[in-house]
Design a protein around this motif. Structure first.
Motif, PDB file in Angstrom:
ATOM      1  N   LYS A 178     -22.953 -41.003  50.523  1.00 48.04           N
ATOM      2  CA  LYS A 178     -22.141 -41.198  51.732  1.00 48.04           C
ATOM      3  C   LYS A 178     -22.637 -40.169  52.689  1.00 48.04           C
ATOM      4  O   LYS A 178     -22.089 -40.380  53.803  1.00 48.04           O
ATOM      5  CB  LYS A 178     -20.539 -41.127  51.207  1.00 48.04           C
ATOM      6  N   ARG A 179     -23.478 -39.208  52.480  1.00 46.73           N
ATOM      7  CA  ARG A 179     -23.719 -38.309  53.655  1.00 46.73           C
ATOM      8  C   ARG A 179     -25.151 -38.886  54.265  1.00 46.73           C
ATOM      9  O   ARG A 179     -25.327 -38.623  55.312  1.00 46.73           O
ATOM     10  CB  ARG A 179     -24.249 -37.013  53.024  1.00 46.73           C
ATOM     11  N   PHE A 180     -26.160 -39.215  53.325  1.00 46.25           N
ATOM     12  CA  PHE A 180     -27.271 -39.797  54.223  1.00 46.25           C
ATOM     13  C   PHE A 180     -27.957 -40.737  53.314  1.00 46.25           C
ATOM     14  O   PHE A 180     -27.517 -40.941  52.175  1.00 46.25           O
ATOM     15  CB  PHE A 180     -28.335 -38.236  54.484  1.00 46.25           C
ATOM     16  N   ARG A 181     -28.949 -41.219  53.728  1.00 40.36           N
ATOM     17  CA  ARG A 181     -29.968 -42.297  53.029  1.00 40.36           C
ATOM     18  C   ARG A 181     -31.477 -41.735  53.344  1.00 40.36           C
ATOM     19  O   ARG A 181     -31.664 -41.114  54.388  1.00 40.36           O
ATOM     20  CB  ARG A 181     -29.865 -43.588  53.527  1.00 40.36           C
ATOM     21  N   ILE A 182     -32.219 -41.551  52.432  1.00 44.00           N
ATOM     22  CA  ILE A 182     -33.548 -41.032  52.587  1.00 44.00           C
ATOM     23  C   ILE A 182     -34.528 -42.268  52.049  1.00 44.00           C
ATOM     24  O   ILE A 182     -34.558 -42.976  51.076  1.00 44.00           O
ATOM     25  CB  ILE A 182     -33.825 -39.961  51.405  1.00 44.00           C
ATOM     26  N   PHE A 183     -35.645 -42.468  52.967  1.00 42.34           N
ATOM     27  CA  PHE A 183     -36.605 -43.350  52.681  1.00 42.34           C
ATOM     28  C   PHE A 183     -37.711 -42.804  52.594  1.00 42.34           C
ATOM     29  O   PHE A 183     -37.925 -41.440  53.296  1.00 42.34           O
ATOM     30  CB  PHE A 183     -36.762 -44.599  54.066  1.00 42.34           C
ATOM     31  N   GLY A 210     -20.143 -38.401  56.637  1.00 47.58           N
ATOM     32  CA  GLY A 210     -19.624 -37.464  55.404  1.00 47.58           C
ATOM     33  C   GLY A 210     -20.457 -36.179  55.227  1.00 47.58           C
ATOM     34  O   GLY A 210     -20.417 -35.640  54.390  1.00 47.58           O
ATOM     35  N   TYR A 211     -21.521 -36.040  56.415  1.00 48.11           N
ATOM     36  CA  TYR A 211     -22.313 -34.824  56.143  1.00 48.11           C
ATOM     37  C   TYR A 211     -21.686 -33.397  56.174  1.00 48.11           C
ATOM     38  O   TYR A 211     -22.270 -32.731  55.204  1.00 48.11           O
ATOM     39  CB  TYR A 211     -23.524 -34.949  57.307  1.00 48.11           C
ATOM     40  N   PHE A 212     -20.678 -33.500  56.841  1.00 51.98           N
ATOM     41  CA  PHE A 212     -19.982 -32.007  56.761  1.00 51.98           C
ATOM     42  C   PHE A 212     -18.749 -31.793  55.745  1.00 51.98           C
ATOM     43  O   PHE A 212     -17.988 -31.164  56.017  1.00 51.98           O
ATOM     44  CB  PHE A 212     -19.444 -31.768  58.212  1.00 51.98           C
ATOM     45  N   ASP A 213     -18.603 -32.858  54.794  1.00 52.10           N
ATOM     46  CA  ASP A 213     -17.574 -32.691  53.894  1.00 52.10           C
ATOM     47  C   ASP A 213     -17.703 -31.278  53.010  1.00 52.10           C
ATOM     48  O   ASP A 213     -18.777 -31.116  52.720  1.00 52.10           O
ATOM     49  CB  ASP A 213     -18.005 -33.880  52.906  1.00 52.10           C
ATOM     50  N   ILE A 214     -16.725 -30.705  52.987  1.00 52.86           N
ATOM     51  CA  ILE A 214     -16.664 -29.269  52.382  1.00 52.86           C
ATOM     52  C   ILE A 214     -16.557 -29.617  50.796  1.00 52.86           C
ATOM     53  O   ILE A 214     -16.928 -28.709  50.245  1.00 52.86           O
ATOM     54  CB  ILE A 214     -15.528 -28.468  53.207  1.00 52.86           C
ATOM     55  N   SER A 215     -15.706 -30.479  50.465  1.00 61.64           N
ATOM     56  CA  SER A 215     -15.433 -30.727  49.111  1.00 61.64           C
ATOM     57  C   SER A 215     -16.447 -30.792  48.361  1.00 61.64           C
ATOM     58  O   SER A 215     -16.562 -30.419  46.855  1.00 61.64           O
ATOM     59  CB  SER A 215     -14.586 -31.951  48.984  1.00 61.64           C
TER      60      SER A 215
END
Length: 101
Positions: free
Chosen positions: A14-19, A73-78
């Protein structure tokens, strides 16, 4: 490069996708939408963090290019830090092993 032209991603959360793009001159590209992060300060901070993660963990390759697309969602602290997630994703993908051979 258009999103539709990218190959299938090898890691997604949910934060990122890598190719991974083979035979590309760059070693890392980071894409962050202005729609998700309004302030340039935030976008630049994320780019610096991702570049530093690749640099400190020696994840750069000469045989291709990693493309990282960042979502809200990159900055989600949980959850644990995104850098840990990036390192695990890239190292477990076996892409580095295939290229270094």
């Amino acid at each position: 490069m258009a999103y539709s032209k990218l190959p299938r991603h090898f890691y997604s959360s949910k934060r990122f996708r890598i190719f991974f793009l083979k035979d590309d001159a760059d070693s890392l590209r980071v894409s962050i939408s202005k729609k998700n992060f309004k302030l340039a300060v935030d976008r630049n901070k994320i780019k610096r963090q991702i570049k530093e993660t690749f640099r400190t963990n020696n994840l750069f390759t000469t045989g291709g290019c990693f493309v990282v697309i960042v979502y809200k969602g990159y900055f989600d602290i949980s959850e644990p830090t995104p850098s840990v997630e990036i390192v695990k994703a890239v190292e477990s993908s076996n892409l580095l092993m295939d290229i270094k051979k």
